[in-house]
Design an enzyme around this catalytic site. Structure first.
Site, PDB file in Angstrom:
ATOM      1  N   LYS A  59       0.849  -1.193   0.000  1.00  0.00           N
ATOM      2  CA  LYS A  59       0.000   0.000   0.000  1.00  0.00           C
ATOM      3  C   LYS A  59       0.887   1.247   0.000  1.00  0.00           C
ATOM      4  O   LYS A  59       1.886   1.287   0.715  1.00  0.00           O
ATOM      5  CB  LYS A  59      -0.909   0.025   1.244  1.00  0.00           C
ATOM      6  CG  LYS A  59      -2.036  -1.006   1.203  1.00  0.00           C
ATOM      7  CD  LYS A  59      -2.899  -0.890   2.426  1.00  0.00           C
ATOM      8  CE  LYS A  59      -3.913  -2.022   2.514  1.00  0.00           C
ATOM      9  NZ  LYS A  59      -5.071  -1.881   1.611  1.00  0.00           N
ATOM     10  N   HIS A 110      -0.348  -8.484   8.441  1.00  0.00           N
ATOM     11  CA  HIS A 110      -0.467  -7.085   7.993  1.00  0.00           C
ATOM     12  C   HIS A 110      -0.065  -6.089   9.085  1.00  0.00           C
ATOM     13  O   HIS A 110       0.699  -5.158   8.845  1.00  0.00           O
ATOM     14  CB  HIS A 110      -1.903  -6.762   7.593  1.00  0.00           C
ATOM     15  CG  HIS A 110      -2.449  -7.638   6.514  1.00  0.00           C
ATOM     16  ND1 HIS A 110      -1.677  -8.136   5.488  1.00  0.00           N
ATOM     17  CD2 HIS A 110      -3.697  -8.106   6.283  1.00  0.00           C
ATOM     18  CE1 HIS A 110      -2.431  -8.855   4.680  1.00  0.00           C
ATOM     19  NE2 HIS A 110      -3.657  -8.864   5.143  1.00  0.00           N
TER      20      HIS A 110
HETATM   21  C1  BG6 Z   1      -6.981  -9.653   3.828  1.00  0.00           C
HETATM   22  C2  BG6 Z   1      -7.780 -10.355   4.882  1.00  0.00           C
HETATM   23  O1  BG6 Z   1      -5.652 -10.094   3.837  1.00  0.00           O
HETATM   24  O2  BG6 Z   1      -7.004  -8.256   4.092  1.00  0.00           O
HETATM   25  C3  BG6 Z   1      -9.203  -9.857   4.890  1.00  0.00           C
HETATM   26  O3  BG6 Z   1      -7.762 -11.756   4.623  1.00  0.00           O
HETATM   27  C4  BG6 Z   1      -9.233  -8.357   5.045  1.00  0.00           C
HETATM   28  O4  BG6 Z   1      -9.972 -10.476   5.906  1.00  0.00           O
HETATM   29  C5  BG6 Z   1      -8.307  -7.695   4.040  1.00  0.00           C
HETATM   30  O5  BG6 Z   1     -10.567  -7.918   4.842  1.00  0.00           O
HETATM   31  C6  BG6 Z   1      -8.186  -6.223   4.331  1.00  0.00           C
HETATM   32  O6  BG6 Z   1      -7.490  -5.622   3.304  1.00  0.00           O
HETATM   33  P1  BG6 Z   1      -7.715  -4.098   2.942  1.00  0.00           P
HETATM   34  O7  BG6 Z   1      -6.701  -3.825   1.897  1.00  0.00           O
HETATM   35  O8  BG6 Z   1      -9.136  -3.989   2.470  1.00  0.00           O
HETATM   36  O9  BG6 Z   1      -7.499  -3.342   4.204  1.00  0.00           O
END
Ligand code: BG6
Length: 506
Positions: A191, A250
C-alpha cells in the site's frame, strides 16, 4: 529495473482473487506500459472453463475494478495473452501435463516462470512439492536454469496457521527454491501509505530523532473494517480469525516498518534484517489478570453506519453456528529494545466495525515543564490538565495521509492554547487515485525484487509474537460487540494506562 519476460502461472485461477485483484492489477500495469515485452498468463484450476469463457470472466473483473468503457480494445488485446489450463491441483498428473504443456509451447512462452499460489492454504505444501518433483521449479543456484530461465513463486497469505505450520511451509518452499525466488505476499506492505512510512522516517531529519522512548508515550494501531465475513469467505475466516488473518501479518508488518532501526541501505536484505530484528523484540505485554494484554470478541447483529442491518457473525454463510472464532482482537505489546523499552503498543483490528479505518497513531509525551497547565484550553482535543501532547497519525486508508496535531496559541487577547493540525493528504497533494497494492507487488515480483515481500525468518518472527496469544485463546473470554460499533467495551481496559506515568494521556 524493467520487468522480466515471463509466463505467469496462476494456480487456483478460478478463485475470486484472480478475478478481483490479480488480473485487474496486471491489466493496469499493461495499460501503463509496465508489463514485460513478452508475457503470457496461464490460469490453472479445476472448473470447466476454456480460453474464451475464462477471458470473459476476467474481463468482468477488469471492468468492475478499473477499465473505463473506451478501453475495451485494450482490454481484449491484453486478454489475448491469457489462457486457461484445466487441472486438479491436488493430482500429481496435473503438474506433469502442465510441464509438458509449457515445454510444447516453445517460443510462445518466455522461459522465465512465475508461479502464483492463490490456492487453498492446505494445498501450498503439496503444490510446492509437486512443482519441484515435476521439474517446474528449481533453485536458481542449482544451475539448471539457463540464461533468462528463472523460476519464482509468489505465495498468497495465509502463510501458515501458526508458527509450526509456517516453518513447515518455509521448509517445503526452500527445498525447491532459494529465498530470493520466494515472494511471500503481504498486500499491506504494497500500500502506498505503508511504503511511505519508510520515506517519512528516513527521508526527513525532523521526525526520526523523536521516535523513541524518551519522546513517545505510546503507539496505537487500528485496523477497523466495516465489512463482515460474507461473500463466501466465512469458511476460511472461521478457521483463522482476526489474530491470524490480520494481526500476525499485515499489522505486525506495519508496526515493524514504523519501529525498526534505519536500514543500512535500501536493498532487500538490509530492510528485512531490520524488520526481523524488531519483530524479534516484540512481546505481548502481559501484566497479570488485572490488566489483560489481550481481548477478543465476535460481532452480534447490529446496524451499520449507512443504516443497513448486519447479521451476527455466527449467522454468516459458512460459519459454524457455535463458532468461537474472534472477529475482533486487541493486544497490548511491548518492544524490548533500547529505543522502545517501556512504550506500550496497542494493536486492534475487527470486522463489522463502525467504518473502515486503518491508522497508526504515535502519541508523544507531555513537554517536561507544563507551562500551560493552568492556561485556558479549548477545542475538541483539549484535556482538563492542559494542552494535549503531540500526536502523529499515519492514515493508511481511507483518506490516506500523515497528520500532526500540535498546540498553538489562538490569536486572541486572552492567552488561549488550542489544538491545530498539520496535514498532508494524498488527495490534496496529488488528487488522484492511488495505485492498488497488487500492482506494485506484481511488478516487483516480475522484476525479481523481494524488498516488499516477507522473508522466511520475518514471517516466523511474526508468528512467534502472536503464538502466546494463540495458546491463551481457549482461556480468554470471547466478548460480543454489535455490528456497526467500535468493538467491545471490555477492550477499553487494555487501553487504560493507569499504571503508566502521569504524563500518559491515553
Ligand atoms: C486480507 C484479509 O488479507 O485483508 C481480509 O484476509 C481483510 O480479511 C483484508 O478484509 C483487508 O485488506 P484491505 O486492503 O481492504 O485493508
Amino acid at each position: 529495473t524493467p520487468p522480466d519476460d515471463a509466463v505467469m502461472i496462476l494456480l487456483g485461477a478460478s478463485g475470486d482473487l484472480t478475478r478481483r485483484k490479480l488480473v485487474p492489477a496486471l491489466f493496469q500495469l499493461y495499460r501503463s506500459g509496465l508489463m514485460p515485452g513478452r508475457f503470457a498468463i496461464i490460469g490453472v484450476a479445476r472448473r470447466p472453463y476454456d480460453d474464451p469463457s475464462f477471458r470473459e470472466r476476467l474481463r468482468e473483473g477488469i471492468r468492475e475494478r478499473c477499465a473505463p468503457q473506451d478501453e475495451e480494445d485494450r482490454c481484449s488485446e491484453f486478454l489475448e495473452h491469457v489462457e486457461y489450463f484445466r487441472g486438479d491441483l491436488e493430482a500429481p498428473d496435473t503438474y506433469a501435463s502442465l510441464r509438458d504443456h509449457l515445454d510444447r509451447g516453445g517460443d510462445r512462452y518466455p522461459s522465465g516462470r512465475l508461479f502464483y499460489f492463490s490456492l487453498k492454504p492446505d494445498l501450498f505444501i503439496e503444490a510446492a512439492h509437486h512443482l519441484r518433483e515435476h521439474g517446474l521449479i528449481d533453485s536458481d543456484s542449482a544451475a539448471q536454469a539457463g540464461e533468462g530461465a528463472w523460476r519464482r513463486a509468489v505465495i498468497e497469505k495465509p502463510f501458515g496457521h501458526d508458527l509450526e505450520s509456517a516453518r513447515a511451509l518455509n521448509r517445503a518452499l526452500l527445498e525447491g527454491l532459494d529465498e530470493k525466488q520466494i515472494f511471500r505476499i503481504d498486500h499491506y506492505v504494497g500500500k502506498e501509505a505503508v511504503q511511505n512510512v519508510m520515506a517519512f522516517r528516513f527521508a526527513n531529519t525532523l521526525f526520526e530523532p523523536v521516535l523513541n522512548r524518551t519522546c513517545v508515550d505510546h503507539i496505537q494501531l487500528t485496523a477497523a473494517e466495516a465489512l463482515g465475513v460474507g461473500g463466501g469467505r466465512g469458511g476460511y475466516y472461521d478457521r483463522y480469525g482476526a489474530i491470524r488473518d490480520m494481526l500476525s501479518n499485515h499489522l505486525l508488518q506495519l508496526l515493524a516498518l514504523l519501529t525498526m532501526e534505519p536500514p543500512s541501505g535500501l536493498d532487500s536484505d538490509a530492510i528485512h534484517n531490520e524488520k526481523t530484528k524488531v519483530l524479534k523484540a516484540l512481546r505481548v505485554d502481559w501484566r497479570g489478570d488485572a490488566s489483560p494484554a489481550f481481548c477478543r470478541a465476535q460481532y452480534a447483529a447490529g446496524v451499520m453506519d449507512d443504516g443497513t442491518r448486519a447479521v451476527g457473525y455466527r449467522d454468516e454463510d459458512r460459519v459454524d453456528r457455535d463458532s468461537e472464532t474472534e472477529s475482533y482482537a486487541a493486544v497490548r505489546l511491548s518492544i524490548d529494545n533500547w529505543r522502545w523499552s517501556g512504550v506500550p503498543v496497542f494493536v486492534r483490528t475487527g470486522k463489522r466495525m463502525k467504518r473502515k479505518l486503518t491508522e497508526v497513531a504515535v502519541h508523544f509525551r507531555h513537554p517536561p515543564l507544563k507551562l500551560f497547565r493552568g492556561v485556558e484550553c479549548e477545542g475538541a482535543h483539549c484535556d482538563v490538565r492542559g494542552v494535549q501532547p503531540n500526536k502523529l497519525i499515519f492514515r493508511i486508508q481511507p483518506q490516506e495521509g500523515i497528520f500532526l496535531n500540535m498546540a498553538v496559541k489562538r490569536p486572541t487577547l486572552p492567552f488561549v492554547v488550542e489544538q491545530a493540525d498539520m496535514d498532508f493528504s494524498y488527495a490534496g497533494k496529488w488528487g488522484r487515485e492511488l495505485p492498488e497494492a497488487y500492482e506494485r507487488l506484481l511488478l516487483d515480483a516480475l522484476r525479481g525484487d523481494t524488498t516488499l515481500f516477507t522473508r522466511s525468518d520475518e514471517v516466523e518472527a511474526g508468528w512467534s509474537v502472536v503464538e502466546p496469544v494463540l495458546k491463551a485463546m481457549d482461556r480468554t473470554p470471547l466478548y460480543s460487540y454489535p455490528a456497526g460499533s467500535w468493538g467491545p467495551a471490555e477492550a477499553d481496559r487494555l487501553f487504560q494506562c493507569s499504571d503508566l506515568p502521569d504524563e500518559c494521556l491515553c
